[in-house]
Design a protein around this motif. Structure first.
Motif, short mmCIF file in Angstrom:
data_model
loop_
_atom_site.label_atom_id
_atom_site.label_comp_id
_atom_site.label_asym_id
_atom_site.label_seq_id
_atom_site.Cartn_x
_atom_site.Cartn_y
_atom_site.Cartn_z
N ILE A 32 10.44 5.65 -11.44
CA ILE A 32 9.19 5.38 -11.47
C ILE A 32 8.94 3.98 -10.88
O ILE A 32 7.81 3.47 -10.36
N ILE A 33 9.57 2.90 -11.46
CA ILE A 33 9.33 1.77 -11.13
C ILE A 33 9.55 1.26 -9.51
O ILE A 33 8.79 0.47 -9.17
N GLU A 34 10.50 1.93 -9.08
CA GLU A 34 10.71 2.04 -7.51
C GLU A 34 9.47 2.25 -6.99
O GLU A 34 9.00 1.76 -5.85
N GLU A 35 8.97 3.38 -7.32
CA GLU A 35 7.74 4.07 -6.74
C GLU A 35 6.55 2.81 -6.85
O GLU A 35 5.81 2.63 -5.70
N LEU A 36 6.43 2.28 -7.92
CA LEU A 36 5.32 1.34 -8.32
C LEU A 36 5.41 0.15 -7.43
O LEU A 36 4.44 -0.36 -6.91
N ILE A 37 6.56 -0.49 -7.49
CA ILE A 37 7.00 -1.77 -6.56
C ILE A 37 6.72 -1.48 -5.35
O ILE A 37 6.08 -2.12 -4.49
N ASN A 38 7.01 -0.35 -4.98
CA ASN A 38 6.82 0.20 -3.26
C ASN A 38 5.43 0.25 -3.16
O ASN A 38 5.05 -0.10 -2.03
N ILE A 39 4.60 0.63 -3.81
CA ILE A 39 3.10 0.83 -3.79
C ILE A 39 2.49 -0.63 -3.74
O ILE A 39 1.74 -1.02 -2.89
N ILE A 40 3.04 -1.40 -4.55
CA ILE A 40 2.53 -2.89 -4.53
C ILE A 40 2.71 -3.52 -3.13
O ILE A 40 1.89 -4.08 -2.47
N ILE A 41 4.17 -3.47 -2.85
CA ILE A 41 4.53 -4.09 -1.55
C ILE A 41 3.58 -3.33 -0.28
O ILE A 41 3.20 -4.06 0.62
N SER A 42 3.61 -2.07 -0.25
CA SER A 42 2.88 -1.47 0.92
C SER A 42 1.58 -1.95 0.90
O SER A 42 1.01 -2.13 1.82
N GLU A 43 0.72 -2.05 -0.38
CA GLU A 43 -0.69 -2.46 -0.21
C GLU A 43 -0.68 -4.04 0.25
O GLU A 43 -1.61 -4.44 0.66
N GLY A 44 0.16 -4.73 -0.75
CA GLY A 44 0.14 -6.40 -0.55
C GLY A 44 0.44 -6.94 0.86
O GLY A 44 -0.16 -7.69 1.35
N LYS A 45 1.64 -6.07 1.40
CA LYS A 45 1.85 -6.60 2.96
C LYS A 45 0.76 -6.45 4.05
O LYS A 45 1.09 -6.95 4.81
N LYS A 46 -0.10 -5.87 3.73
CA LYS A 46 -1.39 -5.85 4.78
C LYS A 46 -2.03 -7.14 4.99
O LYS A 46 -2.70 -7.54 5.75
N SER A 47 -2.04 -8.03 3.88
CA SER A 47 -2.64 -9.40 3.72
C SER A 47 -1.66 -10.57 3.43
O SER A 47 -1.88 -11.82 3.71
N PHE A 48 -0.37 -10.03 2.88
CA PHE A 48 0.78 -11.09 2.34
C PHE A 48 1.96 -10.84 3.11
O PHE A 48 2.27 -9.66 3.07
N GLU A 49 2.71 -11.96 2.92
CA GLU A 49 4.07 -11.64 3.28
C GLU A 49 4.74 -11.61 1.88
O GLU A 49 4.53 -12.20 1.01
N ILE A 50 5.93 -10.73 1.80
CA ILE A 50 6.38 -10.75 0.64
C ILE A 50 7.62 -11.77 0.59
O ILE A 50 8.71 -11.71 1.41
N ALA A 51 7.87 -12.54 -0.44
CA ALA A 51 8.69 -13.60 -0.59
C ALA A 51 9.98 -13.01 -1.43
O ALA A 51 11.04 -13.14 -0.98
N GLU A 52 9.64 -12.26 -2.54
CA GLU A 52 10.71 -12.09 -3.54
C GLU A 52 10.27 -10.95 -4.41
O GLU A 52 8.95 -10.91 -4.82
N ILE A 53 11.24 -10.12 -5.09
CA ILE A 53 10.76 -8.98 -5.81
C ILE A 53 11.69 -9.41 -7.13
O ILE A 53 12.91 -9.57 -6.72
N GLU A 54 11.09 -9.49 -8.40
CA GLU A 54 11.86 -10.05 -9.44
C GLU A 54 11.57 -9.06 -10.37
O GLU A 54 10.35 -8.88 -11.29
N GLY A 55 12.40 -7.82 -10.92
CA GLY A 55 12.13 -7.04 -11.86
C GLY A 55 10.78 -6.14 -11.69
O GLY A 55 10.69 -5.46 -10.90
#
Length: 137
Positions: A32-55
């Motif tokens: 479930i957390i993997e799915e949610l983090i992947n949603i955050i990344i997918s939606e966020g990377k449209k405007s931001f670069e991803i630097a790091e995932i921590e928990g």
């Protein structure tokens, strides 16, 4: 970006993560957390670069200052996708375990900060935001 300049840091963070992981079945909570983090990344990377995932948090950056309305629009997009996915667990649960039944209790908060920062380059091959503005958040 080789020098320090005004930029935007943005951190979506899942509230309730620690309790969720500590009190539910690890296989399903991990999924479930993997799915949610992947949603955050997918939606966020449209405007931001991803630097790091921590928990339960994703550190993102934009190499210039963003208008507050643009940051809010990204936060809304992530928030809606995150909660739409959680809502689906009410109707399409994998099972009745603690992780699957309590996932809907997870929440999302955002931290946004604008300031001067640069990048530190490490052997991992990925540059990381660096500077007082990163520490401030």
């Amino acid at each position: 970006m080789s020098t320090f300049q005004e930029a935007t840091l943005f951190i979506p963070d899942i509230s309730g993560f620690t309790k969720f992981v500590k009190t539910t079945e690890l296989n399903h909570s991990k999924h479930i957390i993997e799915e949610l983090i992947n949603i955050i990344i997918s939606e966020g990377k449209k405007s931001f670069e991803i630097a790091e995932i921590e928990g339960d948090a994703v550190l993102m950056y934009h190499k210039s200052s963003m208008a507050p309305s643009d940051i809010i629009a990204v936060a809304k997009r992530i928030y809606v996708a995150f909660h739409r996915h959680l809502k689906s667990y009410e109707h399409n649960r994998i099972c009745e375990c603690g992780a699957c039944t309590t996932a809907v209790d997870l929440q999302l908060k955002f931290i946004a900060h604008q300031g001067a920062f640069g990048f530190a380059k490490y052997k991992t091959g990925k540059a990381k935001p660096f500077g007082d503005s990163v520490i401030a958040i």
